[in-house]
Design a protein around this motif. Structure first.
Motif, PDB file in Angstrom:
ATOM      1  N   VAL A 154     -78.380   9.421  25.034  1.00  0.00           N
ATOM      2  CA  VAL A 154     -78.528   8.579  26.212  1.00  0.00           C
ATOM      3  C   VAL A 154     -77.223   7.801  26.369  1.00  0.00           C
ATOM      4  N   GLN A 155     -76.674   7.806  27.588  1.00  0.00           N
ATOM      5  CA  GLN A 155     -75.439   7.087  27.871  1.00  0.00           C
ATOM      6  C   GLN A 155     -75.748   5.849  28.705  1.00  0.00           C
ATOM      7  N   MET A 156     -74.994   4.775  28.484  1.00  0.00           N
ATOM      8  CA  MET A 156     -75.167   3.542  29.261  1.00  0.00           C
ATOM      9  C   MET A 156     -73.801   3.002  29.680  1.00  0.00           C
ATOM     10  N   THR A 157     -73.697   2.564  30.927  1.00  0.00           N
ATOM     11  CA  THR A 157     -72.507   1.902  31.414  1.00  0.00           C
ATOM     12  C   THR A 157     -72.880   1.072  32.641  1.00  0.00           C
ATOM     13  N   TRP A 158     -71.912   0.430  33.254  1.00  0.00           N
ATOM     14  CA  TRP A 158     -72.127  -0.222  34.548  1.00  0.00           C
ATOM     15  C   TRP A 158     -71.177   0.406  35.552  1.00  0.00           C
ATOM     16  N   VAL A 159     -71.587   0.396  36.814  1.00  0.00           N
ATOM     17  CA  VAL A 159     -70.785   1.028  37.866  1.00  0.00           C
ATOM     18  C   VAL A 159     -70.838   0.179  39.126  1.00  0.00           C
ATOM     19  N   VAL A 160     -69.701   0.005  39.755  1.00  0.00           N
ATOM     20  CA  VAL A 160     -69.610  -0.622  41.073  1.00  0.00           C
ATOM     21  C   VAL A 160     -68.732   0.268  41.941  1.00  0.00           C
ATOM     22  N   LYS A 161     -69.271   0.724  43.068  1.00  0.00           N
ATOM     23  CA  LYS A 161     -68.478   1.547  43.979  1.00  0.00           C
ATOM     24  C   LYS A 161     -67.939   0.677  45.106  1.00  0.00           C
ATOM     25  N   LYS A 162     -66.624   0.725  45.308  1.00  0.00           N
ATOM     26  CA  LYS A 162     -65.969  -0.096  46.316  1.00  0.00           C
ATOM     27  C   LYS A 162     -65.992   0.605  47.674  1.00  0.00           C
ATOM     28  N   PRO A 163     -65.830  -0.168  48.766  1.00  0.00           N
ATOM     29  CA  PRO A 163     -65.830   0.438  50.107  1.00  0.00           C
ATOM     30  C   PRO A 163     -64.749   1.489  50.308  1.00  0.00           C
ATOM     31  N   ASN A 164     -63.632   1.388  49.560  1.00  0.00           N
ATOM     32  CA  ASN A 164     -62.552   2.369  49.727  1.00  0.00           C
ATOM     33  C   ASN A 164     -62.784   3.657  48.952  1.00  0.00           C
ATOM     34  N   GLY A 165     -63.944   3.761  48.275  1.00  0.00           N
ATOM     35  CA  GLY A 165     -64.271   4.966  47.532  1.00  0.00           C
ATOM     36  C   GLY A 165     -63.927   4.905  46.063  1.00  0.00           C
ATOM     37  N   ASP A 166     -63.181   3.876  45.647  1.00  0.00           N
ATOM     38  CA  ASP A 166     -62.860   3.729  44.232  1.00  0.00           C
ATOM     39  C   ASP A 166     -64.116   3.314  43.469  1.00  0.00           C
ATOM     40  N   VAL A 167     -64.170   3.676  42.204  1.00  0.00           N
ATOM     41  CA  VAL A 167     -65.333   3.385  41.377  1.00  0.00           C
ATOM     42  C   VAL A 167     -64.889   2.619  40.138  1.00  0.00           C
ATOM     43  N   ASP A 168     -65.418   1.422  39.980  1.00  0.00           N
ATOM     44  CA  ASP A 168     -65.167   0.639  38.773  1.00  0.00           C
ATOM     45  C   ASP A 168     -66.309   0.855  37.792  1.00  0.00           C
TER      46      ASP A 168
END
Length: 540
Positions: A154-168
């Motif tokens: 099982v993998q865990m992380t956090w993700v935020v997708k920006k309006p410009n398409g970049d993914v943090d």
């Protein structure tokens, strides 16, 4: 057979996982690259995890299983040739079960020697990052915690997708836990299940708590979660999706109208409820016998997640995984930033789509998102070539088994709204066989149901005025204004002003106006009383 022009955009992927091997060919040609259309997909149920643990202790992958793997890869190689996929656009990746295999070099060497393909062995961090990117591809907007459940981990992380398409995402990529569905079932079978489960609950919960610290959630995301009452949890992987299908089968809306797991969501209390059900109770659409047999492991992970007391407000199930993550990672930011609903409808847009969309937007008060209105215009004429008897019915099913069924990244509410709008655009004239779907879609869209009818009737009027989807640049036709106001009894109503600048359109506009006025009568409001009076003024 694909044309050379289209096949140059084809991407073939093989994901050698713990529970099975997945094959796919996707078309990344414009303008639909954002939704990554799949032109071929298949799955082989070879479990490399089971192959190594069948005897209860870790053993090399048997030569017979390696032969099976090579055979299915050679078959897929022929498929790639038939689709004319270019060699440099074919990629193979392997995850947990291959990574930990005693004789992995033998497996990878035989694949290379006999197929000519090299396999990229993903690290835990790479697997987690690609899984998170796959989840990001599955939804228009994402900000929260992601978990991907495979056969071995099982993998865990956090993700935020920006309006410009970049993914943090987390600077550590992701954290990995050895609690995949197959791995946990093997552990549970070793000793007394109840005693082992009680011990594992505390162990896994503790690891999840530590994992949440290790992924280093940024203050902004943490503060937003506190404001909303918890994080949004995005889930991927067959085990979690099986849980989603079971919850879907028990929805208050039955039959549930969108049989697509991607973007299906439930609130946290419902997700964490009824966790004592037996595997025998797991019979549901898209839950295989293998997945059903792994229900105890999936429920154990969910129970542990609840015991970890991670604040969660909503759970969203996604179809994205390593395969989708690989594809999405290779797209330019400008394409990643596209709204999937608009991208999926662009191929069907009429010639004057921009002008017609502007007209529709002017006729609809600020109640419906612009993306929905734009997509409505893009699909305005799609069902026009069909017999009149089935246009509304085909439109009603357009987002579940029709033109948008395979679109990757559409929310269930958007699917429901588009289906109802297009059905109304064709007069909502369908047979009794379609009534259950029509009614369940109305429940799904809730308070927006009346507005789907309004938008559909406005769209029908626009289509009647411009039957070819063409608005000539050199002449004026109609000008529309709209808004909301309150009557003398403080009842909100919708008003529409239409200025007709071309004499031959007056009759059609008058009919259109009368149709909209009828929609505003209370008998056309929904059962919850959602709706409003419609006032239309036509100026000639």
């Amino acid at each position: 057979m694909a044309s050379t022009a289209s096949s140059q955009h084809y991407r073939a992927l093989v994901d050698i996982g713990s529970n099975g091997i997945r094959f796919s060919i996707s078309d990344l040609s414009p303008p639909t690259a954002r939704i990554m259309p799949t032109v071929y997909q298949n799955r082989c149920g070879i479990s490399l995890y089971d192959a190594q643990n069948a005897a209860g202790t870790k053993a090399p992958i048997p030569s017979s299983v390696i032969e099976e793997v090579v055979a299915v890869l050679l078959r897929f190689k022929n498929t790639c040739q038939d689709f004319e996929v270019q060699d440099n656009n074919i990629r193979l990746v392997a995850t947990e079960a291959t990574r930990n295999a005693i004789n992995r070099e033998d497996l990878l060497g035989q694949i290379d020697e006999r197929t000519g393909w090299k396999v990229d062995l993903l690290t835990k961090e790479e697997e987690g990052r690609l899984g998170a990117m796959g989840i990001a591809s599955s939804i228009g907007h994402i900000d929260g915690i992601c978990m991907d459940m495979g056969g071995g981990s099982v993998q865990m992380t956090w993700v935020v997708k920006k309006p410009n398409g970049d993914v943090d995402m987390s600077p550590v990529g992701s954290v990995s836990f050895p609690y995949g569905a197959a791995a946990l079932m093997s552990t549970l079978s070793e000793v007394n299940v109840q005693k082992k489960e009680a011990f594992l609950l505390d162990e896994i919960a503790s690891k999840f708590q530590r994992g949440l610290e290790d992924i280093k959630i940024p203050p902004g995301l943490r503060d937003e979660a506190l404001r909303k009452g918890g994080y949004t949890l995005y889930l991927s992987g067959g085990g979690f999706r099986g849980r989603g299908y079971i919850l879907m089968s028990k929805e208050g809306i039955q039959p549930y109208p969108i049989p697509i797991i991607n973007c299906y969501s439930v609130d946290a209390p419902r997700f964490f409820s009824n966790l004592e059900e037996s595997p025998e109770g797991a019979s549901a659409f898209r839950v295989s016998s293998r997945r059903a047999s792994q229900v105890p492991a999936v429920l154990l992970v969910i129970k542990s997640l609840a015991r970890a007391e991670i604040p969660i407000s909503k759970v969203v199930f996604t179809q994205g995984g390593v395969r989708e993550g690989l594809l999405y990672s290779g797209l330019p930011l400008s394409i990643r930033a596209q709204n999937p609903l608009i991208a999926s409808t662009l191929p069907h847009a009429p010639k004057s789509a921009a002008s017609l969309t502007s007209l529709l937007r002017d006729a609809v008060p600020d109640m419906i998102e612009t993306e929905v209105l734009t997509s409505t215009i893009n699909l305005l004429y799609v069902h026009g070539s069909m017999p009149k008897d089935i246009r509304a019915a085909a439109a009603l099913r357009s987002t579940t088994t029709g033109v948008l069924a395979g679109a990757h990244g559409l929310s269930h509410q958007d699917r429901g709204m588009i289906a109802l709008i297009l059905c109304e655009r064709w007069g909502a004239d369908f047979s009794e066989a379609d009534i259950p779907l029509y009614n369940s879609l109305q429940i799904l869209t809730g308070r927006l149901t009346w507005w789907t009818k309004y938008v559909g009737r406005v769209a029908e009027g626009i289509a009647n005025l411009f039957p070819a989807g063409v608005v000539r640049d050199d002449e004026q036709t109609i000008v529309v204004e709209s808004g909301l106001s309150s009557s003398n009894k403080s009842i909100q109503q919708c008003w529409l002003k239409v200025s007709v600048l071309r004499q031959d359109l007056v009759g059609s506009v008058m009919e259109w106006a009368e149709d909209l006025r009828k929609l505003g009568k209370k008998k056309h409001w929904d059962k919850q009383g959602s709706g409003m009076k419609v006032e239309v003024e036509v100026r000639t």
